[in-house]
Design an enzyme around this catalytic site. Structure first.
Site, PDB file in Angstrom:
ATOM      1  CE  LYS A   1      -8.243  -3.397   4.263  1.00 42.20           C
ATOM      2  NZ  LYS A   1      -7.275  -2.431   3.813  1.00 42.20           N
TER       3      LYS A   1
ATOM      4  CD1 TRP B   1      -2.040  -2.187   1.973  1.00 42.71           C
ATOM      5  CD2 TRP B   1      -2.950  -1.351   0.114  1.00 42.71           C
ATOM      6  NE1 TRP B   1      -3.051  -3.029   1.565  1.00 42.71           N
ATOM      7  CE2 TRP B   1      -3.614  -2.551   0.439  1.00 42.71           C
ATOM      8  CE3 TRP B   1      -3.354  -0.644  -1.037  1.00 42.71           C
ATOM      9  CZ2 TRP B   1      -4.664  -3.053  -0.330  1.00 42.71           C
ATOM     10  CZ3 TRP B   1      -4.404  -1.153  -1.804  1.00 42.71           C
ATOM     11  CH2 TRP B   1      -5.041  -2.341  -1.443  1.00 42.71           C
TER      12      TRP B   1
ATOM     13  CG  ASP C   1      -2.831   3.939   4.515  1.00 44.03           C
ATOM     14  OD1 ASP C   1      -3.825   3.724   5.228  1.00 44.03           O
ATOM     15  OD2 ASP C   1      -2.617   3.330   3.440  1.00 44.03           O
TER      16      ASP C   1
END
Ligand SMILES: *Cc1c(COP(=O)(O)O)cnc(C)c1O
Length: 354
Positions: free
Chosen positions: A190, A99, A166
């Site tokens: 998540k 990511w 993030d």
């Protein structure tokens, strides 16, 4: 019977949040309409927005000079929105996983990117540390938890420039000092709620005039000014987040869940390290408490292991397609009982296979 859901995302939600959401989907607050049918500018939804925001603020200890936004487009849209709004000349990125790598590639579309550290050399199996952060960068971008390879930043770097993080896969899993960050973003699916909403926590004074043209919807200022109601927000996703955060508050908040998450991780990694059939894939000190990646030393047993876990009601442990092996995601809502079931299956599997 609920499954033992170790899925990496969308992940498991608390049962109380599902029940509240199911009820609201049928008839919200006894108003004779579903939450799915009401106006996002109605007073009933207004109360949901206020409550969700106040829970985020309270649970994470967000200071007053930050805005809390509920946006769409997932964390992946933040990969672009961050540089669009904050990158004037150059930004520093830490390449700690898939990511993080996607985020820095996106930033390159908008300016110079200095990749100041990377763990790509060892297949992202550790968290880069001890790097220099150049003082002439507009911001530093980091990823607190590497969802795919299973590493987690236990300490955050001291930075001379604004820090963007993030936190998609470990937000609300442990206390963080929000004042050390200038912008935090997280896709909800998540650890916070369902897919469809992205949380952004932004320090109000970091936005400066940028030279480039930025579409209205992609400007943070639009959503700060509009209080996340510039356009129709993801009403139902926000409601489920609210119900999830109410559950988190009811069990004692982030410091309480941190202890539970640590107990789950200790139990699981303890089994991986003591069981002769299995091995972990990451540096021990960097192991994620959210996503535990592990392998069978003999991959010929993979299929049989999948079979026995499935029979025990365990789902979602197949590793990401780019890594292989297995991954047990242990998000906030996963009860420790589920981890006990998995470790028991691993124990029995070792006995049977020996
Ligand atoms: C899942 C994930 C993303 C991507 O999120 P989307 O909401 O699907 O765009 C980004 N960063 C991290 C750390 C993730 O775990």
């Amino acid at each position: 019977m609920r499954k033992h859901n170790f899925g990496a995302g969308p992940g498991i939600l608390p049962e109380s949040a599902l029940q509240k959401s199911a009820a609201a989907a049928l008839d919200f607050n006894n108003i004779g309409m579903s939450i799915l049918e009401i106006s996002h500018r109605s007073k009933d939804f207004d109360a949901v927005m206020i409550q969700t925001k106040s829970l985020v603020k309270e649970l994470l200890g967000v200071p007053d000079h930050y805005s809390i936004l509920f946006l769409q487009g997932g964390a992946s849209t933040q990969f672009a929105m961050v540089p669009m709004n904050l990158l004037h000349k150059k930004a520093a990125y830490v390449d700690s996983g898939v990511w993080a790598n996607k985020a820095l590639k996106e930033a390159r579309l908008f300016g110079e990117v200095d990749v100041i550290a990377s763990s790509k050399d060892k297949n992202y199996s550790y968290v880069p540390k001890g790097y220099q952060i150049p003082g002439d960068c507009d911001y530093l971008h980091i990823t607190s938890n590497n969802t795919i390879y299973g590493t987690q930043m236990k300490n955050f770097p001291e930075s001379p420039v604004p820090v963007v993080c993030d936190m998609s896969s470990d937000i609300f899993s442990r206390p963080v000092d929000v004042s050390k960050f200038d912008l935090i973003y997280a896709g909800a699916q998540k650890n916070m709620g369902p897919a469809g909403v992205t949380l952004v926590i932004i320090k109000n004074d970091i936005l400066k005039e940028v030279q480039r043209v930025v579409p209205t919807m992609l400007r943070y200022q639009t959503h700060i000014d509009g209080d996340s109601l510039y356009n129709t927000p993801p009403v139902f996703s926000i409601f489920v987040c609210m119900a999830t955060l109410e559950w988190l508050k009811s069990i004692g908040g982030v410091s309480a869940i941190e202890k539970i998450n640590q107990a789950k991780a200790d139990l699981f990694y303890g089994e991986v390290d003591s069981n002769p059939l299995f091995t972990g894939t990451c540096e021990k000190e960097d192991r994620s408490n959210m996503n535990a990646c592990f392998l069978l030393k003999n991959p010929e047993l993979d299929e049989e292991f999948m079979k026995v876990t499935k029979a025990a009601g365990i789902i979602g442990i197949k590793g990401h397609r780019s890594v292989g092996g297995f991954r047990a995601s242990m998000y906030n809502a996963l009860p420790i009982e589920s981890v006990k079931v998995l470790t028991q299956v691993m124990k029995e599997f070792a006995l049977k296979t020996a």
